[in-house]
Design an enzyme around this catalytic site. Structure first.
Site, PDB file in Angstrom:
ATOM      1  CD  GLU A 171      -2.499  -1.507   2.619  1.00 22.06           C
ATOM      2  OE1 GLU A 171      -2.296  -0.843   3.609  1.00 22.06           O
ATOM      3  OE2 GLU A 171      -3.624  -2.010   2.561  1.00 22.06           O
ATOM      4  CB  CYS A 213      -8.289   1.192   8.379  1.00 21.37           C
ATOM      5  SG  CYS A 213      -7.592   0.523   6.566  1.00 21.37           S
TER       6      CYS A 213
END
Length: 653
Positions: free
Chosen positions: A321, A417
């Site tokens: 990421e 998240c």
């Protein structure tokens, strides 16, 4: 250049009443739909969605249930961000039922806290003897940071201390464990977050220890000998995630490869990076650390000039990421996590507090209006983790390299998240509209609202009315006990080539008032004064830097703060065959029947069509070129009409 402004005043969300045709509906959606939906998701009550088990973990840790820990090692953070979003929502309007639901969750969290102040359900349930043994992987301080932010927000909303007391005990415990003194760990978390959370706790409690602890975590990062590397060696070079011993530890991934003041390039996990940069900017202002400020400037320039998507997204690869390298911004294998765009809003906001430069407000706006709200569906119950600029559903379903790119938003994620991150940002939006100092009120975002700010020791209520982002006209009026001399600073967005300023109906030449992208209007103001800020909102065709290979020969369309895209719903499939005729006029018009009402852009394009009856894969004959109309819709609205292709960057005819 001395630019650090220690006296800058920021607003709490409760000090800004948003009454805006665009953002009010989002805030209402968060309060009425998103927060209850996420409450159900955290309790595993959403059919056909990945289970969270986050609340159940707390019930096990508190001794209310028996069972095993479920989820990621940082699963607690979903609950913490949900509570934070509730806190901000309660600042907007009271809701006794929602408050009681949240009080019950907070009581559960308090029961799960250890006698020494430690709070983390994974280690309480599964590995109680392994606390603080793997800071690079296990996110204990990151998890604590989100709980601290929740405690601060909920106390500011309700005045209730239970969660605040929990997080103060937790912060006190961490302060005992970490630091430069003998017997303390000179460590820091692999996933930054606690640093900015401790600053918030310091600002609320005025407890200097919390500020110093945040500063310790920032200052210690990347120092030699490297703590994370020593820790990794001590456990035999094993990762928390198993497998064989690692040949090396990737310290760049968590921005621990150098001391932070020496870092020049944004690298590693994008969310970790911008959370850290946010804390660095906080500390630069509060401690008047110009070297830290300069590091923030340098990292900012690297991101926005070389590693940022046109939508305000960051992080170009699914592997970690993460950032990769300058100008590597693929559209179809992109990552651009929603949380990373939220983090860019945080970073930009803190940079504005250091120095009022319009580019920081521009960045907040770009990320907010494109990537952040694009991460949530219009119904508030579906979400993107990854925010692509080009989608081919067949590739998402059948190419393993693109399976992370979802053609439709998801109900929930095992690692969720992003959904509560979007909720907490939208609910707290008021705090990003203005800042002020002793002499000046700065307007950073154009959002219909009413806010009371302190200037020269007096209260000034600013009322802002706008139809943004559909047009660029905004008006301001004031309420004050008596006339007062101060400066109103209005941001001139980078996308605006021409604006018109009117004070009490009279056109004012603002050229001499413009500095760093803000127009400074200094005068004696009264309650009868009005200001009109008319920003010319043209349709713009944008080109990428020549080194950005993914967009060579392509263009994107923008109007005001909004980036546009084309969808299969309007054009059929094979969007890659479209080429925009940039010489033809592009028309913007408001369509009240499309996607709840939005401004769309209409133009002409060339579509290439197959003329080979045998469907040869390669051929000598060129495709047939047919002129056709196209329409582009705001990027944040894509994917609300079912699965289909989408593209932001289009070939130029």
């Amino acid at each position: 250049m001395k630019s650090i402004q220690h006296s800058v005043h920021t607003l709490s969300p409760k000090q800004v009443h948003i009454n805006d045709h665009f953002w009010s509906q989002y805030q209402q959606l968060v309060k009425d739909v998103v927060i209850p939906y996420q409450y159900d998701a955290l309790h595993d009550r959403v059919p056909d969605a990945e289970p969270s088990r986050a609340i159940r973990n707390f019930e096990i840790a508190a001794g209310r249930q028996d069972g095993e820990f479920h989820g990621f090692v940082f699963q607690d953070t979903d609950v913490a961000k949900w509570i934070e979003a509730v806190g901000y929502a309660l600042m907007l309007s009271p809701d006794p039922q929602l408050e009681q639901m949240t009080d019950d969750v907070i009581a559960l969290i308090a029961e799960a806290q250890g006698e020494d102040g430690y709070l983390n359900t994974y280690f309480t349930i599964k590995e109680p003897d392994q606390r603080w043994t793997n800071l690079v992987d296990c996110h204990e301080l990151y998890t604590a940071g989100h709980m601290i932010e929740a405690g601060v927000a909920y106390y500011e909303a309700t005045g209730k201390r239970q969660l605040l007391d929990v997080v103060c005990r937790l912060a006190d415990y961490i302060d005992e464990q970490f630091g430069p003194e003998p017997g303390q760990m000179r460590g820091y978390d692999g996933h930054q977050e606690i640093e900015l959370a401790l600053v918030k706790l310091y600002r609320l409690t005025k407890e200097e220890r919390y500020l110093k602890l945040s500063q310790f975590f920032i200052d210690e990062r990347g120092q030699a000998p490297n703590y994370l590397e020593q820790e990794w060696e001590k456990r035999g070079r094993y990762s928390f995630y198993g497998g064989k011993p690692q040949e090396r530890i990737n310290l760049e991934y968590c921005q621990a490869h150098q001391p932070v003041r020496e870092q020049k390039v944004a690298t590693g996990h994008a969310v970790r990076a911008v959370y850290m940069y946010t804390a660095m900017a906080d500390l630069a202002r509060l401690t008047e650390d110009e070297r830290l400020h300069e590091a923030c400037r340098t990292l900012w320039r690297n991101i926005v000039d070389r590693q940022m998507y046109i939508t305000g997204g960051i992080g170009s690869t699914r592997h970690g990421e993460a950032f990769t390298f300058d100008y590597d911004l693929p559209n179809d294998t992109i990552y651009s996590e929603t949380c990373a765009a939220v983090g860019m809003v945080f970073f930009a906001h803190r940079m504005l507090q250091l120095e009022p430069r319009a580019e920081y407000g521009d960045m907040m706006e770009r990320a907010l209006y494109n990537n952040v709200i694009g991460g949530m569906s219009q119904d508030g119950k579906h979400y993107f983790y990854v925010n692509p600029l080009e989608v081919w559903p067949a590739a998402s379903h059948h190419n393993p390299d693109r399976e992370h790119v979802k053609p439709v938003r998801q109900k929930w994620f095992g690692c969720s998240c992003c959904p509560p991150n979007v909720a907490r940002l939208i609910a707290s939006l008021g705090q990003y509209v203005y800042t002020s100092d002793e002499e000046t009120i700065y307007t950073h975002l154009f959002i219909g609202s009413e806010s009371t700010l302190s200037v020269k020791g007096a209260d000034v209520t600013v009322q802002q009315t706008t139809n943004y982002p559909w047009d660029g006209n905004t008006s301001f009026s004031f309420q004050m006990e008596q006339s007062l001399s101060f400066t109103l600073a209005l941001r001139l967005p980078g996308w605006c080539q021409k604006g018109q300023l009117l004070v009490n109906g009279q056109i004012v030449d603002y050229a001499a008032m413009l500095r760093d992208g803000y127009v400074y209007i200094q005068r004696e103001w009264s309650a009868t004064d009005t200001v009109e800020w008319r920003l010319q909102m043209d349709v713009q065709v944008l080109y990428a830097h020549p080194e950005l290979r993914a967009n060579a020969g392509r263009v994107a369309i923008q109007r005001g703060p909004l980036v546009y895209c084309v969808e299969q719903a309007d054009h059929g499939d094979q969007l890659a065959s479209l080429a925009v005729m940039t010489e033809a006029s592009l028309e913007a018009y408001y369509d009240s029947s499309l996607l709840g009402g939005c401004t769309v852009i209409k133009g002409q394009a060339i579509r290439e069509q197959n003329v080979d009856a045998e469907h040869a894969l390669y051929r000598l004959q060129p495709p047939k070129r047919v002129e056709q109309a196209f329409i582009a819709v705001p990027y944040f609205l894509w994917g609300n009409r079912g699965e289909g292709e989408m593209s932001v960057w289009l070939r130029k005819a």
